[in-house]
Design a protein around this motif. Structure first.
Motif, PDB file in Angstrom:
ATOM      1  N   ILE A   1       1.040  -1.325  -0.112  1.00 52.94           N
ATOM      2  CA  ILE A   1       0.092  -0.040   0.025  1.00 52.94           C
ATOM      3  C   ILE A   1       0.777   1.296  -0.162  1.00 52.94           C
ATOM      4  O   ILE A   1       1.695   1.617   0.627  1.00 52.94           O
ATOM      5  N   ALA A   2       0.776   2.018  -1.005  1.00 49.67           N
ATOM      6  CA  ALA A   2       1.282   3.571  -0.996  1.00 49.67           C
ATOM      7  C   ALA A   2       0.440   4.484  -0.391  1.00 49.67           C
ATOM      8  O   ALA A   2      -0.626   4.882  -0.864  1.00 49.67           O
ATOM      9  N   TRP A   3       0.515   4.986   0.708  1.00 47.51           N
ATOM     10  CA  TRP A   3      -0.045   5.807   1.411  1.00 47.51           C
ATOM     11  C   TRP A   3       0.285   7.197   0.980  1.00 47.51           C
ATOM     12  O   TRP A   3       1.464   7.681   1.535  1.00 47.51           O
ATOM     13  N   ILE A   4      -0.293   7.904   0.093  1.00 47.96           N
ATOM     14  CA  ILE A   4       0.219   9.000  -0.623  1.00 47.96           C
ATOM     15  C   ILE A   4      -0.304  10.360  -0.116  1.00 47.96           C
ATOM     16  O   ILE A   4      -1.277  10.610   0.108  1.00 47.96           O
ATOM     17  N   THR A   5       0.670  11.411   0.121  1.00 44.68           N
ATOM     18  CA  THR A   5       0.563  12.578   0.448  1.00 44.68           C
ATOM     19  C   THR A   5       0.843  13.343  -0.617  1.00 44.68           C
ATOM     20  O   THR A   5       2.012  13.317  -1.571  1.00 44.68           O
ATOM     21  N   THR A   6      -0.068  14.224  -0.974  1.00 43.04           N
ATOM     22  CA  THR A   6       0.351  15.342  -2.145  1.00 43.04           C
ATOM     23  C   THR A   6      -0.073  16.831  -1.639  1.00 43.04           C
ATOM     24  O   THR A   6      -0.920  16.907  -0.641  1.00 43.04           O
TER      25      THR A   6
ATOM     26  N   PRO B   1      17.038   3.582 -12.593  1.00 40.97           N
ATOM     27  CA  PRO B   1      16.984   4.446 -11.538  1.00 40.97           C
ATOM     28  C   PRO B   1      15.752   3.744 -10.671  1.00 40.97           C
ATOM     29  O   PRO B   1      14.893   3.082 -10.958  1.00 40.97           O
ATOM     30  N   PRO B   2      15.718   4.058  -9.191  1.00 38.86           N
ATOM     31  CA  PRO B   2      14.758   3.593  -8.433  1.00 38.86           C
ATOM     32  C   PRO B   2      13.306   4.105  -8.580  1.00 38.86           C
ATOM     33  O   PRO B   2      12.932   5.431  -8.494  1.00 38.86           O
ATOM     34  N   LEU B   3      12.657   3.276  -9.641  1.00 37.92           N
ATOM     35  CA  LEU B   3      11.178   3.795  -9.943  1.00 37.92           C
ATOM     36  C   LEU B   3       9.926   3.030  -9.352  1.00 37.92           C
ATOM     37  O   LEU B   3      10.345   1.866  -9.062  1.00 37.92           O
ATOM     38  N   VAL B   4       9.012   3.654  -9.044  1.00 37.05           N
ATOM     39  CA  VAL B   4       7.763   2.886  -8.481  1.00 37.05           C
ATOM     40  C   VAL B   4       6.535   3.232  -9.365  1.00 37.05           C
ATOM     41  O   VAL B   4       6.640   4.442 -10.243  1.00 37.05           O
ATOM     42  N   MET B   5       5.771   2.418  -9.572  1.00 42.77           N
ATOM     43  CA  MET B   5       4.322   2.836 -10.194  1.00 42.77           C
ATOM     44  C   MET B   5       3.122   2.723  -9.210  1.00 42.77           C
ATOM     45  O   MET B   5       2.893   1.780  -8.374  1.00 42.77           O
ATOM     46  N   VAL B   6       2.089   3.697  -9.891  1.00 42.93           N
ATOM     47  CA  VAL B   6       1.094   3.697  -8.925  1.00 42.93           C
ATOM     48  C   VAL B   6      -0.303   3.860  -9.819  1.00 42.93           C
ATOM     49  O   VAL B   6      -0.079   4.956 -10.868  1.00 42.93           O
ATOM     50  N   SER B   7      -1.138   3.127  -9.713  1.00 39.12           N
ATOM     51  CA  SER B   7      -2.179   3.375 -10.492  1.00 39.12           C
ATOM     52  C   SER B   7      -3.520   3.831 -10.041  1.00 39.12           C
ATOM     53  O   SER B   7      -3.984   3.734  -9.035  1.00 39.12           O
ATOM     54  N   ILE B   8      -3.659   5.031 -10.509  1.00 40.58           N
ATOM     55  CA  ILE B   8      -4.814   6.070  -9.992  1.00 40.58           C
ATOM     56  C   ILE B   8      -5.846   6.282 -10.870  1.00 40.58           C
ATOM     57  O   ILE B   8      -5.899   6.850 -12.058  1.00 40.58           O
ATOM     58  N   GLY B   9      -7.039   5.704 -10.481  1.00 43.53           N
ATOM     59  CA  GLY B   9      -8.097   5.653 -11.172  1.00 43.53           C
ATOM     60  C   GLY B   9      -8.937   7.075 -11.083  1.00 43.53           C
ATOM     61  O   GLY B   9      -8.401   8.081 -10.760  1.00 43.53           O
TER      62      GLY B   9
ATOM     63  N   ARG C   1      -4.698  14.567  -9.462  1.00 47.22           N
ATOM     64  CA  ARG C   1      -4.693  16.036  -9.933  1.00 47.22           C
ATOM     65  C   ARG C   1      -3.499  16.554  -9.462  1.00 47.22           C
ATOM     66  O   ARG C   1      -2.779  17.316 -10.051  1.00 47.22           O
ATOM     67  N   ASN C   2      -3.195  16.385  -8.215  1.00 48.68           N
ATOM     68  CA  ASN C   2      -2.210  17.219  -7.593  1.00 48.68           C
ATOM     69  C   ASN C   2      -0.534  16.521  -8.098  1.00 48.68           C
ATOM     70  O   ASN C   2       0.128  17.503  -8.146  1.00 48.68           O
ATOM     71  N   ILE C   3      -0.732  15.273  -8.376  1.00 51.81           N
ATOM     72  CA  ILE C   3       0.468  14.911  -8.908  1.00 51.81           C
ATOM     73  C   ILE C   3       0.691  15.293 -10.246  1.00 51.81           C
ATOM     74  O   ILE C   3       1.752  15.768 -10.677  1.00 51.81           O
ATOM     75  N   ARG C   4      -0.131  15.500 -10.984  1.00 50.93           N
ATOM     76  CA  ARG C   4      -0.052  16.187 -12.392  1.00 50.93           C
ATOM     77  C   ARG C   4       0.316  17.591 -12.262  1.00 50.93           C
ATOM     78  O   ARG C   4       1.251  17.980 -13.080  1.00 50.93           O
TER      79      ARG C   4
END
Ligand SMILES: Cc1cc2nc3c(=O)[nH]c(=O)nc-3n(C[C@H](O)[C@H](O)[C@H](O)COP(=O)(O)O)c2cc1C
Length: 191
Positions: free
Chosen positions: A28-33, A55-63, A75-78
């Motif tokens: 679980i990625a508990w994401i702050t933005t 490089p150290p990469l992660v992926m998160v799928s945001i519906g 929206r905040n990440i974009r």
């Protein structure tokens, strides 16, 4: 054993249920933005994983939300190109799950759930105080994917914060199972 071959008339709810229950346990990625008005947004995402360390990469799928609007995190990440992945452990299970409910953008989960924050080193987005690890990330690439469509966010880790004990044991870390079920790492074995 059941078998399901995908075709255009397949029961989409069953497909989703199979994915949620068969791809387990999920980290679980508990994401702050940061939102445009400077409020900190918090939400959990379990279609999440590491991709490569160089490089150290992660992926998160945001519906999208049910009404088709973007989730605040996406929206905040974009807009800012930054986010922090906080690692939920047992003591944060309830607020982490609560933060997945729909909060209007003007309301901060941080205030309602009484979470405390602390500054990050590289990104402007703060991390959650008390978590055992937090990964500061900058956007590497965003890929629009699927029918809704949703955002496959690839983030590059630019700073790690971690309790050294995590390098020996993941005890207490929370993972996602199907439905409303979660897993707390307890019985680790070395093979
Ligand atoms: C444990 C957990 C995992 C979740 N994983 C995802 C996920 O991978 N992708 C997603 O779009 N939503 C996921 N959700 C739902 C979002 O957390 C939820 O839509 C949230 O309200 C989004 O908040 P935001 O609008 O503040 O970004 C998950 C919820 C929970 C409780």
């Amino acid at each position: 054993m059941e078998h399901l071959v995908l075709n255009p008339s397949v029961d989409r709810k069953l497909v989703a249920r199979l994915m949620f229950n068969l791809i387990v346990p999920r980290p679980i990625a508990w994401i702050t933005t940061l939102s445009e008005n400077g409020k900190v947004n918090v939400a959990p995402f379990s279609f999440y994983n590491g991709i490569t360390s160089k490089p150290p990469l992660v992926m998160v799928s945001i519906g999208k939300r049910k009404d088709g609007t973007p989730k605040d995190t996406g929206r905040n990440i974009r807009r800012t190109g930054e986010f922090v992945i906080n690692l939920p452990t047992e003591e944060f299970l309830k607020p982490m799950v609560e933060s997945g409910k729909d909060f209007p953008p003007e309301e901060s989960e941080v205030e309602v759930l009484k979470l405390e924050l602390e500054p990050s080193e590289v990104v402007k987005v703060p991390r959650i105080k008390g978590v055992k690890a937090a990964l500061e990330c900058k956007v590497y690439k965003i890929i629009e994917i699927g029918e809704t469509p949703m955002d496959l966010v690839i983030g590059e880790i630019v700073a790690f914060h971690y309790e050294p004990e995590l390098l020996e044991s993941s005890k207490g870390v929370v993972g996602r199972l199907g439905g409303k079920r979660y897993l707390i790492v307890d019985n680790e074995i070395e093979v």
